[in-house]
Design an enzyme around this catalytic site. Structure first.
Site, PDB file in Angstrom:
ATOM      1  N   ASP A 165      18.044   9.878  82.629  1.00 12.83           N
ATOM      2  CA  ASP A 165      19.261   9.260  82.093  1.00 12.83           C
ATOM      3  C   ASP A 165      20.129   8.647  83.194  1.00 12.83           C
ATOM      4  OD1 ASP A 165      18.605   9.494  79.597  1.00 12.83           O
ATOM      5  OD2 ASP A 165      19.664  11.361  78.979  1.00 12.83           O
ATOM      6  N   LYS A 223      21.227   4.033  79.886  1.00 11.74           N
ATOM      7  CA  LYS A 223      21.841   2.810  79.844  1.00 11.74           C
ATOM      8  C   LYS A 223      22.457   2.601  81.242  1.00 11.74           C
ATOM      9  CE  LYS A 223      23.755   2.999  75.195  1.00 11.74           C
ATOM     10  NZ  LYS A 223      24.894   3.625  74.657  1.00 11.74           N
ATOM     11  N   GLY A 244      23.852  17.205  82.865  1.00  8.89           N
ATOM     12  CA  GLY A 244      24.240  18.579  81.975  1.00  8.89           C
ATOM     13  C   GLY A 244      23.105  19.282  81.454  1.00  8.89           C
ATOM     14  N   ASP A 245      23.497  19.720  80.084  1.00  2.01           N
ATOM     15  CA  ASP A 245      22.397  20.587  79.382  1.00  2.01           C
ATOM     16  C   ASP A 245      21.647  19.695  78.349  1.00  2.01           C
ATOM     17  OD1 ASP A 245      21.480  23.866  78.675  1.00  2.01           O
ATOM     18  OD2 ASP A 245      21.677  22.480  76.882  1.00  2.01           O
ATOM     19  N   MET A 285      32.481  12.156  75.437  1.00  2.00           N
ATOM     20  CA  MET A 285      32.279  10.787  74.844  1.00  2.00           C
ATOM     21  C   MET A 285      33.196  10.332  74.222  1.00  2.00           C
ATOM     22  SD  MET A 285      28.193  10.686  73.829  1.00  2.00           S
ATOM     23  CE  MET A 285      28.145  12.179  72.914  1.00  2.00           C
TER      24      MET A 285
HETATM   25  C1  LIG Z   1      25.508  11.858  76.341  1.00  2.00           C
HETATM   26  S1  LIG Z   1      26.661  13.005  76.652  1.00  2.00           S
HETATM   27  C2  LIG Z   1      25.737  14.127  77.393  1.00  2.00           C
HETATM   28  C3  LIG Z   1      26.299  15.539  77.826  1.00  2.00           C
HETATM   29  C4  LIG Z   1      25.546  16.336  78.594  1.00  2.00           C
HETATM   30  N1  LIG Z   1      23.944  16.924  78.003  1.00  2.00           N
HETATM   31  C5  LIG Z   1      26.352  17.661  79.144  1.00  2.00           C
HETATM   32  O1  LIG Z   1      25.637  18.664  78.650  1.00  2.00           O
HETATM   33  O2  LIG Z   1      26.978  17.674  79.967  1.00  2.00           O
HETATM   34  C6  LIG Z   1      27.596  12.323  77.975  1.00  2.00           C
HETATM   35  C7  LIG Z   1      29.019  12.697  78.074  1.00  2.00           C
HETATM   36  O3  LIG Z   1      29.202  13.837  79.002  1.00  2.00           O
HETATM   37  C8  LIG Z   1      30.150  13.942  79.522  1.00  2.00           C
HETATM   38  N2  LIG Z   1      30.040  13.969  81.243  1.00  2.00           N
HETATM   39  C9  LIG Z   1      28.787  13.865  81.627  1.00  2.00           C
HETATM   40  N3  LIG Z   1      29.241  13.956  83.177  1.00  2.00           N
HETATM   41  C10 LIG Z   1      30.391  13.627  83.048  1.00  2.00           C
HETATM   42  C11 LIG Z   1      31.042  14.167  84.329  1.00  2.00           C
HETATM   43  N4  LIG Z   1      30.783  13.978  85.355  1.00  2.00           N
HETATM   44  N5  LIG Z   1      32.571  13.896  84.057  1.00  2.00           N
HETATM   45  C12 LIG Z   1      33.098  13.936  83.147  1.00  2.00           C
HETATM   46  N6  LIG Z   1      32.279  14.049  81.890  1.00  2.00           N
HETATM   47  C13 LIG Z   1      31.164  14.181  81.919  1.00  2.00           C
HETATM   48  C14 LIG Z   1      31.223  12.664  79.185  1.00  2.00           C
HETATM   49  O4  LIG Z   1      31.850  12.967  78.043  1.00  2.00           O
HETATM   50  C15 LIG Z   1      29.877  11.716  78.753  1.00  2.00           C
HETATM   51  O5  LIG Z   1      30.329  10.748  77.863  1.00  2.00           O
END
Ligand SMILES: C[S@@+](CC[C@H](N)C(=O)[O-])C[C@H]1O[C@@H](n2cnc3c(N)ncnc32)[C@H](O)[C@@H]1O
Length: 251
Positions: free
Chosen positions: A18, A39, A71-72, A151
């Site tokens: 991703d 994206k 992340g997860d 998000m």
């Molecule tokens: C599609 S979700 C995926 C979340 C992911 N699976 C997780 O566990 O962190 C994407 C969202 O994760 C958050 N996010 C991911 N990386 C981030 C970062 N480095 N700093 C702040 N928010 C983050 C934001 O809210 C972003 O819009």
């Protein structure tokens, strides 16, 4: 990332990743073909159905495939949908947990999600679409827990407005954490009543961000005050004391 995730990347032949995956994480996949399916730079991502088919096709061809997400994979990451698609195709897979940004971003800013006497639980909500976050936010006990909105950067005004209307104290500490763990990170903290109107300038407004609402969001400031008090007490102790009369320089 976990050690297991690194091992799987080192062994991978194909990595479908991703857009939010870091270069550092991808670098472990030394021998793999790497394909971005997220994206990027305003271009739409690859459709979920297409990603599912890519996973199934590559696995059937006998490739060692890693589906790499930030992340997860099971926190707002559609990991469950891909797991089901593989199961329906009769393909086994291993799920490797990751450290969700919902936990990591606050921790990197010194915000504990729970703290004795302040919050004994936390809730993670997607702030992407009003129809999914509205019914959830309305059911939360005002102030009783830590709220993490992923998000939801662009929707911070309607989200903060809804919490205030639902009875949350306007003074509730809150924070915006953007691009946590990267050199481009941006942090704001202040009362909930100001959260909706905070200007997040470009380029941060386009980067991933998390909203934190709850008493724990004030802890970095409390810790900073405690550190400052500690330092000034060290300085006071380090002041040269007047020598006792018996040791005073006779000259
Ligand atoms: C599609 S979700 C995926 C979340 C992911 N699976 C997780 O566990 O962190 C994407 C969202 O994760 C958050 N996010 C991911 N990386 C981030 C970062 N480095 N700093 C702040 N928010 C983050 C934001 O809210 C972003 O819009």
């Amino acid at each position: 990332m976990t050690v297991r995730a690194v091992q799987r990347l080192v062994e991978a032949e194909l990595v479908l990743y991703d857009a939010l995956v870091s270069e550092g994480a991808l670098a472990w996949a030394r021998q793999a073909r790497r394909v971005c399916v997220g994206k990027r730079a305003g271009r739409p991502g690859v459709e979920q159905e297409v990603i599912n088919r890519m996973l199934v096709r590559a696995a059937r061809a006998g490739q060692r495939v890693v589906r790499l997400k930030c992340g997860d994979p099971f926190v707002l990451g559609r990991g469950g949908e891909e797991l089901l698609a593989l199961a329906e195709a009769g393909i086994g897979c291993e799920v490797v947990p990751g450290v969700s940004s919902a936990l990591a971003a606050p921790a990197l800013s010194g915000i504990p999600l729970t703290h004795r006497g302040l919050a004994s639980g936390f809730v993670v909500v997607s702030g992407h679409a009003a129809e999914s976050y509205r019914p959830l936010l309305d059911r939360l006990p005002p102030g009783g827990l830590t709220l993490l909105v992923l998000m939801g950067l662009a929707n911070r005004a309607p989200i903060a407005g809804q919490l205030l209307r639902a009875g949350w104290d306007p003074a509730t500490p809150s924070a915006i954490l953007v691009a946590a763990s990267t050199p481009a990170s941006f942090t704001w903290s202040g009362p909930l009543e100001h959260l909706g109107a905070v200007a997040v300038p470009a380029p941060w407004s386009e980067l991933p961000g998390i909203l934190v609402v709850g008493s724990v969001a004030a802890l970095p400031e409390v810790a900073e005050l405690a550190r400052a008090r500690h330092l000034s007490s060290i300085e006071r102790t380090a002041q040269p004391r007047a020598a006792p009369a018996s040791l005073a320089d006779p000259a």
